[in-house]
Design a protein around this motif. Structure first.
Motif, short mmCIF file in Angstrom:
data_model
loop_
_atom_site.label_atom_id
_atom_site.label_comp_id
_atom_site.label_asym_id
_atom_site.label_seq_id
_atom_site.Cartn_x
_atom_site.Cartn_y
_atom_site.Cartn_z
N ASP A 174 9.38 123.25 18.15
CA ASP A 174 9.19 124.71 19.01
C ASP A 174 8.19 125.02 19.89
OD1 ASP A 174 11.23 127.26 19.52
OD2 ASP A 174 9.31 127.09 20.57
N ASP A 222 6.98 126.04 22.12
CA ASP A 222 6.07 127.82 21.39
C ASP A 222 5.36 127.82 21.13
OD1 ASP A 222 6.92 127.89 24.25
OD2 ASP A 222 8.66 129.44 24.21
N ASP A 223 6.21 127.58 19.80
CA ASP A 223 5.23 127.84 18.91
C ASP A 223 4.33 127.11 17.79
OD1 ASP A 223 6.39 130.03 17.52
OD2 ASP A 223 8.55 128.69 16.37
N LEU A 245 2.09 126.20 20.47
CA LEU A 245 1.27 126.20 21.44
C LEU A 245 0.21 127.33 20.72
CD1 LEU A 245 0.17 126.80 24.13
CD2 LEU A 245 1.77 128.40 24.90
N PHE A 246 1.80 128.38 19.93
CA PHE A 246 0.86 129.96 19.23
C PHE A 246 0.28 129.50 18.08
CE2 PHE A 246 4.98 132.44 21.03
CZ PHE A 246 4.52 132.93 21.58
N GLU A 269 14.74 134.52 17.03
CA GLU A 269 13.54 133.15 17.21
C GLU A 269 13.03 133.87 19.29
OE1 GLU A 269 13.09 129.11 15.54
OE2 GLU A 269 14.03 128.54 18.55
N ARG A 274 11.20 136.97 18.61
CA ARG A 274 9.72 136.90 18.40
C ARG A 274 9.53 136.12 19.43
NH1 ARG A 274 7.48 132.64 16.32
NH2 ARG A 274 10.39 131.66 16.08
N LYS A 275 9.46 135.17 20.32
CA LYS A 275 8.39 134.86 21.33
C LYS A 275 8.69 136.05 22.30
CE LYS A 275 9.41 130.04 20.76
NZ LYS A 275 10.76 129.32 21.22
N THR A 287 5.51 137.74 20.87
CA THR A 287 4.32 137.60 20.67
C THR A 287 3.48 137.47 21.66
OG1 THR A 287 5.48 136.20 18.88
CG2 THR A 287 3.38 135.47 19.94
N PHE A 288 4.65 136.51 23.45
CA PHE A 288 3.75 136.23 24.67
C PHE A 288 3.64 138.28 24.60
CE2 PHE A 288 6.40 132.57 25.14
CZ PHE A 288 4.93 131.98 25.04
N ARG A 303 0.16 138.78 23.49
CA ARG A 303 -0.80 137.72 24.25
C ARG A 303 -1.15 138.42 25.31
NH1 ARG A 303 -2.71 132.27 22.93
NH2 ARG A 303 -4.00 133.77 22.99
#
Lengths: 148, 592
Positions: free
Chosen positions: A14, A16-17, A19-20, B374, B377-378, B381-382, B385
């Motif tokens: 992934d 994005d992951d 990137l995080f 997933e 979660r993103k 998380t975003f 951020r």
């Protein structure tokens, strides 16, 4: 091998992951060298190459195309070359089967991907600064899943 | 059966006894009749004797008369009777001898008589000769004549003596005969009555036995009919095979099992085999051959094909026994298990469908746990951020929108987590282990440590027992109950949760009326939260049921449903009780 910084590898399909993950390490005040691989096949290809630098800690996603995290874990544990490498499972799900399975196969810690960047940083900091040689002795199924 | 045999012995004995009585009566009667005829013989003999004796006297008188005529007339014509009487007397004498040969007294008398008669006859001759010489008036003739009279008198006396003796004998015999037969008629009559009674008893016995036999026969008929009906309703048929003469008997329903009317064909193994499915024929034949040897064989399954093409599954069992005459007989039952087989097939299909459904459900679980989480979660998380890095650039309303997005995302996460938890709370593949519940409670508190610390909650608990449980589920149960109390805390009070424990007998608590165990562990989680109205005590455990607006409290309406499912998995019970604004308590029963 220079010991100035900690070698860390993340295998995760992934974007994005990844990137995080790299962002989090960038913000942490630890000297690390983070490399990422897009799936298990790339990861194993690198690790088994002649000039590979064996990382201190490997973060392993479970659900990846071509070669899954569990397959990688199996191969790594079968190879004595990686016996000192700490393996952290880094997955979206935290199902009982996955936790049980990877614990039995010899992973060191199970991390459920957190839902905030703050938590992610906290977790990664925690994992990298843990003395794994010491921790390995007290490892059991109850503290295998990382709780913060 | 044994009793009946005894009864037939009884009848036999009566008949034998009767037979002996009749034989005895016959013997006695015969004896009496022969006695009677003997007596009669003797009477006849006595009369004959009388007659003969009289005859002798009469002949002598004839001779005397003739002699006197001759003496008077000198005519020899008168001598005729005299000569004749001589031979006649001899004849009669021979008769008398024969008649009295058994009686020595008579014999002796006869001898004497014979001498007297001889003397008398001699006297006749002497007198006749003297008359011929015409010496009738001489003294000697007179003397001779007188002697003749004396002889005659002696003869008469002798004869009378004999007659008297004979009459005496007759009287004696008559008396003895009468004595003999005096009781005979009564005795015979008694015996006949006895025989009749015995015969009547035998008759009554036989007739009652016949009656019983008839009743037994009737019962047998009823039983046979009941068996027939049972065969029809249970779809089974029976058969008998006399091995020695190779004769078969098929019950009516056995024909029906083959799709035929009763007695539609001759009961032979060949005819039966023609209905057996060709693939099973060999197997069945082998089994039948085996049955003759082993006497008792396991069930055999085979198929038969009806004339209309229907295939039926039959199951048969047979056993060899010996009948009353010691002949080998195979007795068997065949039953139609087509329905069972169909049912099993349907069940198998259903099972496969269920398995498929389960697999789909697992796939859904995976999708929910992994693929849905997933992106969520993103998003979170975003968002975090964005909050960290860009919140300074947001307007006030922008920040508020961010907050709302965050709240919704969190809520969605809770829902997904709880749903997953609910669907994973299955019993099937979990193993019960004995576990110290104090540890599980500690783990649950650990899990909730953050919120416990935040709310400054006081949690007290009795010492809990060790119980056979699915540990992670009970931990989940404790976590959910504690979390529920903390979630629905009263705003103005410090949350307090008291966990009490006791062992209760099933009969001592009406709430356990449906329980299957004798004793239960009872745990009560009592809090001082907002409580709830008594009308919701059932509803509270339903999936997605919430008693409050989601803006007020963060529950998903799944937590207590999971608790219910967990107690169900443990064959236990959970009950809720609440008083608005005072608190709620949850009672959990686990089998002890």
């Amino acid at each position: 091998m220079a010991k100035d910084y900690t070698h860390i590898i993340l295998a995760d399909d992934d974007e994005d992951d990844r990137l995080f993950f790299t962002d989090a390490f960038d913000e942490l005040k630890i000297t690390t060298k983070v490399s990422t691989y897009n799936d298990g096949a790339y990861l194993m290809e690198y690790l088994l190459s002649e000039d590979a630098v064996i990382p201190e800690i490997l973060f392993l996603d479970l659900n990846m195309p071509r070669k899954s995290g569990k397959e990688c874990l199996h191969e790594i544990k079968a190879n004595s070359r990686f016996k000192n490498m700490v393996i952290a499972i880094y997955s979206t799900s935290a199902s009982e089967e996955d936790i049980e399975d990877t614990f039995v196969k010899g992973a060191n810690i199970y991390i459920k991907k957190p839902d905030s960047f703050k938590k992610l940083k906290k977790i990664l900091n925690n994992v990298v600064t843990t003395n794994w040689q010491y921790q390995a002795n007290g490892l059991n199924k109850n503290n295998f899943l990382l709780r913060l | 059966m044994k009793q009946n045999y005894k009864k037939s012995w009884f009848v036999k004995i009566i008949f034998v006894v009767s037979l002996f009585v009749i034989l005895f009566i016959t013997g006695v009667t015969y004896k009496h009749i022969s006695e009677l005829s003997k007596t009669q013989q003797e009477v006849i003999q006595t009369y004959k004797l009388n007659v003969e004796l009289e005859q002798i006297l009469s002949y002598l008188k004839d001779a005397e008369t003739g002699q006197r005529g001759f003496i008077i007339t000198q005519d020899s014509l008168y001598l005729e009777p005299f000569f004749k009487s001589r031979s006649k007397i001899n004849n009669t004498f021979a008769e008398l001898k024969a008649l009295t040969k058994k009686n020595s007294k008579h014999q002796q008398s006869l001898k004497d008589l014979n001498g007297l008669i001889e003397a008398r006859l001699h006297n006749f001759e002497v007198a006749s000769k003297m008359a011929l010489r015409d010496q009738t008036d001489v003294e000697k003739f007179k003397q001779v004549f007188f002697e003749g009279k004396a002889y005659m008198d002696a003869i008469r006396k002798k004869l009378n003596g004999m007659l008297a003796l004979e009459n005496n004998l007759l009287a004696e015999r008559k008396e003895s005969y009468e004595n003999t037969i005096k009781f005979t008629p009564i005795f015979l009559y008694g015996l006949i009555i006895l025989t009749l009674v015995l015969l009547y008893i035998a008759y009554a016995k036989i007739s009652s036995d016949l009656d019983k036999l008839r009743k037994t026969n009737q019962q047998l008929e009823t039983f046979k009919e009941a068996t027939n009906q049972a065969e029809i309703i249970n779809k089974h048929g029976s058969w008998r095979w006399n091995v020695e003469d190779d004769k078969f008997y098929f019950s009516d329903n056995l024909y029906r099992l083959l799709g035929e009317k009763p007695n539609a064909f001759k009961a032979t193994i060949a005819n039966f085999n023609s209905y057996v499915h060709p693939e099973d024929r060999k197997k069945l034949e082998e089994q039948v051959a085996q049955m003759k040897i082993e006497k008792d064989l396991p069930f055999i399954n085979y198929r038969v094909v009806h004339k209309n093409g229907n295939i039926k599954y039959l199951k048969a069992y047979g056993k060899s026994i010996s009948n009353l005459e010691g002949k080998e007989q195979l007795i068997g039952t065949t039953t139609d298990i087509t329905d069972e087989i169909d049912y099993a097939n349907t069940l198998e299909t259903r099972n496969k469908e269920l398995e498929l459904n389960n697999k789909e459900l697992q796939a859904f679980n995976y999708v929910a746990s992994h693929d849905l989480q997933e992106p969520l979660r993103k998003i979170q998380t975003f968002l975090s951020r964005l909050e960290d890095k860009e919140s300074d650039n947001f307007s006030e309303s922008g920040k508020k929108y961010m907050e709302r997005i965050n709240f919704s995302a969190k809520r969605m996460r809770n829902l997904i987590d709880d749903l997953l938890q609910f669907s994973r709370t299955n019993k099937s593949d979990e193993i019960l282990v004995v576990k110290d519940l104090n540890e599980l409670l500690e783990d649950a508190k650990q899990e909730l440590s953050e919120i416990i610390t935040k709310e400054n909650a006081i949690i007290t608990a009795d010492i809990l027992p060790k119980v056979k449980v699915i540990p992670f589920q009970i931990e989940q149960l404790f976590t959910n109950l504690l979390s529920n109390s903390l979630k629905y805390k009263a705003i103005d009070k410090r949350p307090q949760i008291k966990i009490s424990y006791e062992l209760v007998a099933k009969n001592n608590d009406f709430r356990l009326k449906n329980g299957t165990h004798k004793k239960y562990h009872c745990f009560v989680f009592k809090d001082n939260g907002i409580g709830f109205d008594a009308q919701y005590t059932e509803k509270i455990f339903e999936l997605f049921s919430r008693l409050h607006n989601k803006n007020e409290y963060s529950g998903t309406g799944i937590g207590l449903s999971i608790c219910k499912k967990i107690t169900d998995n443990h064959s236990g019970f959970i009950f809720a009780n609440g008083t608005p604004n005072q608190g709620a308590n949850f009672t959990v029963f686990l089998p002890a």
